[in-house]
Design an enzyme around this catalytic site. Structure first.
Site, mmCIF file in Angstrom:
data_model
loop_
_atom_site.group_PDB
_atom_site.id
_atom_site.type_symbol
_atom_site.label_atom_id
_atom_site.label_comp_id
_atom_site.label_asym_id
_atom_site.label_seq_id
_atom_site.Cartn_x
_atom_site.Cartn_y
_atom_site.Cartn_z
ATOM 1 N N ARG A 159 6.354 -16.104 -11.061
ATOM 2 C CA ARG A 159 6.394 -14.824 -11.767
ATOM 3 C C ARG A 159 7.546 -13.934 -11.312
ATOM 4 N NH1 ARG A 159 1.741 -17.126 -11.603
ATOM 5 N NH2 ARG A 159 0.135 -16.767 -13.170
ATOM 6 N N VAL A 161 1.439 -9.097 -3.415
ATOM 7 C CA VAL A 161 0.369 -9.364 -2.467
ATOM 8 C C VAL A 161 -0.135 -10.773 -2.752
ATOM 9 C CG1 VAL A 161 -1.855 -8.591 -1.555
ATOM 10 C CG2 VAL A 161 -0.255 -6.917 -2.516
ATOM 11 N N PHE A 217 0.823 -1.205 0.000
ATOM 12 C CA PHE A 217 0.000 0.000 0.000
ATOM 13 C C PHE A 217 0.856 1.253 0.000
ATOM 14 C CE2 PHE A 217 -3.154 3.063 1.501
ATOM 15 C CZ PHE A 217 -4.214 2.744 0.670
ATOM 16 N N HIS A 263 -8.570 -8.503 3.141
ATOM 17 C CA HIS A 263 -7.461 -7.553 3.116
ATOM 18 C C HIS A 263 -6.786 -7.531 1.740
ATOM 19 C CE1 HIS A 263 -4.158 -5.205 4.794
ATOM 20 N NE2 HIS A 263 -3.303 -6.056 4.246
#
Length: 158
Positions: free
Chosen positions: A136, A90, A66, A97
């Site tokens: 990734r 994330v 964030f 959340h």
């Protein structure tokens, strides 16, 4: 985009401009460091492979994904960059959340992209599990950091 159909590290190097006269900012999240560290390594290596000199690659860290929005905004305000790269990871958990963070970061970076004078490249992995993130971040699907670096060079030249 269906990443499973394309390796994130595969691209036509002949279509990437020379980055020797470009300056890049990278803001990277400290959360999920095994993932974000690999993304950062991929981005830096790719920028250098295309001519960027190490002194023109400035890396700042923020605690979590964030905070990438604030970090990117501060780097834009400080100026001197041809493009910024935002890197984070994330991984979905058991609460909503994940949804709030992913949506907030995506919206914040999109807003910065429309109000800034330089391109900001979105490199936030939003995965269902750790294995997808590893795949990734230098795994079997390549490295999103590589892709972000190529995008940054191309958009800086835009």
């Amino acid at each position: 985009m269906a990443t499973a159909l394309r390796n994130l590290s595969s691209y036509d190097a002949t279509k990437v401009p020379d980055a020797s006269n470009m300056c890049f900012g990278i803001v990277v999240s400290e959360w999920n460091p095994e993932i974000t560290g690999a993304l950062l390594e991929g981005a830096v290596n790719t920028l250098e492979r295309h001519g960027a000199i190490p002194e023109n690659i400035h890396v700042k860290t923020v605690p979590g994904s964030f905070e990438l929005i604030y970090g990117a905004h501060q780097m834009v305000l400080n100026g001197g960059y041809d493009a910024l790269i935002v890197l984070g990871s994330v991984i979905k958990g058991d609460t909503p959340h994940f949804d709030y963070i992913c949506q907030g970061v995506t919206t914040g970076i999109a807003r910065l992209n429309t109000t800034s004078e330089i391109p900001i490249i979105y490199g936030l992995l939003t995965t269902d599990n750790l294995q997808q993130a590893l795949d990734r971040a230098g795994g079997k699907l390549g490295n999103k950091g590589d892709e972000c670096a190529v995008d940054a060079i191309k958009m800086a030249k835009f």
